[in-house]
Design a protein around this motif. Structure first.
Motif, PDB file in Angstrom:
ATOM      1  N   THR A   6       4.909   7.139  -9.301  1.00  9.80           N
ATOM      2  CA  THR A   6       5.146   6.287  -8.131  1.00  9.80           C
ATOM      3  C   THR A   6       4.938   4.816  -8.495  1.00  9.80           C
ATOM      4  N   GLU A   7       5.122   3.960  -7.518  1.00  8.39           N
ATOM      5  CA  GLU A   7       5.083   2.520  -7.750  1.00  8.39           C
ATOM      6  C   GLU A   7       3.737   1.992  -8.235  1.00  8.39           C
ATOM      7  N   ASN A   8       2.683   2.758  -8.142  1.00 10.80           N
ATOM      8  CA  ASN A   8       1.379   2.293  -8.652  1.00 10.80           C
ATOM      9  C   ASN A   8       1.451   1.947 -10.136  1.00 10.80           C
ATOM     10  N   CYS A   9       2.386   2.548 -10.851  1.00  6.52           N
ATOM     11  CA  CYS A   9       2.538   2.316 -12.291  1.00  6.52           C
ATOM     12  C   CYS A   9       3.187   0.970 -12.606  1.00  6.52           C
ATOM     13  N   PRO A  51      -5.111   5.985 -14.668  1.00  8.11           N
ATOM     14  CA  PRO A  51      -6.178   5.193 -14.049  1.00  8.11           C
ATOM     15  C   PRO A  51      -5.776   4.510 -12.731  1.00  8.11           C
ATOM     16  N   VAL A  52      -4.486   4.539 -12.386  1.00  3.29           N
ATOM     17  CA  VAL A  52      -4.041   3.904 -11.139  1.00  3.29           C
ATOM     18  C   VAL A  52      -3.473   4.923 -10.156  1.00  3.29           C
ATOM     19  N   ASN A  53      -3.699   6.188 -10.413  1.00  2.00           N
ATOM     20  CA  ASN A  53      -3.245   7.268  -9.521  1.00  2.00           C
ATOM     21  C   ASN A  53      -1.752   7.169  -9.192  1.00  2.00           C
ATOM     22  N   VAL A  97      -2.681  -3.751  -6.650  1.00  2.37           N
ATOM     23  CA  VAL A  97      -1.632  -4.336  -5.824  1.00  2.37           C
ATOM     24  C   VAL A  97      -0.794  -3.205  -5.225  1.00  2.37           C
ATOM     25  N   THR A  98      -0.433  -3.351  -3.961  1.00  2.00           N
ATOM     26  CA  THR A  98       0.427  -2.362  -3.308  1.00  2.00           C
ATOM     27  C   THR A  98       1.816  -2.959  -3.108  1.00  2.00           C
TER      28      THR A  98
END
Length: 106
Positions: A6-9, A51-53, A97-98
Motif C-alpha cells: 500500500t501507499e505507506n511504502c 517497518p511502515v506496515n 506521512v499519510t
C-alpha cells in the motif's frame, strides 16, 4: 489470496520484506515496491518485516481492487528485486506521512 503493498511504502521503500520472500514476488520502482499478486503464495512472512506496515492481505485491504490493480500493473513493468537495499534517503521523513499516492513515481 495474496498480499499487496500500500501507499505507506511510497518515498520509504524499505526492502526488509524482499529478503524473506520465498518466491521473489517483489518488484521495485523509483520510490515504491509492489508484489506481483499472481506470484505471491500468501505465506505472510513479509508482513512483520515492513517497518511502515505497508503490506496487507488483500482481504483486509479497504481499497482492495485499487491496490490489487496497482500492484499487478506495476509488477509487469518494474524489475524484480530479490535482495534488500538501503531505504530511500528520505525514508525517515516520510515514514509517518499519510496520503502519499500523489507522490508515487511510476
Amino acid at each position: 489470496m495474496t498480499h499487496l503493498v500500500t501507499e505507506n511504502c511510497i518515498k520509504c521503500k524499505y526492502t526488509d520484506c524482499v529478503n524473506v520472500c520465498p518466491v521473489d514476488c517483489f518488484y521495485e520502482g523509483p520510490n515504491f515496491l509492489v508484489i506481483n499478486p499472481d506470484e505471491c503464495i500468501d505465506c505472510g512472512v513479509c508482513i512483520p518485516e515492513c517497518p511502515v506496515n505497508a503490506i496487507v492481505e488483500d482481504d483486509s485491504c479497504n481499497e482492495k481492487d485499487f491496490y490489487y490493480e496497482l500492484n499487478h500493473r506495476l509488477s509487469q513493468k518494474w524489475p524484480n528485486i530479490v535482495k534488500s537495499k538501503d531505504p530511500l534517503p528520505e525514508a525517515e521523513n516520510y515514514k509517518n506521512v499519510t496520503d502519499k499516492l500523489k507522490l508515487l513515481e511510476e
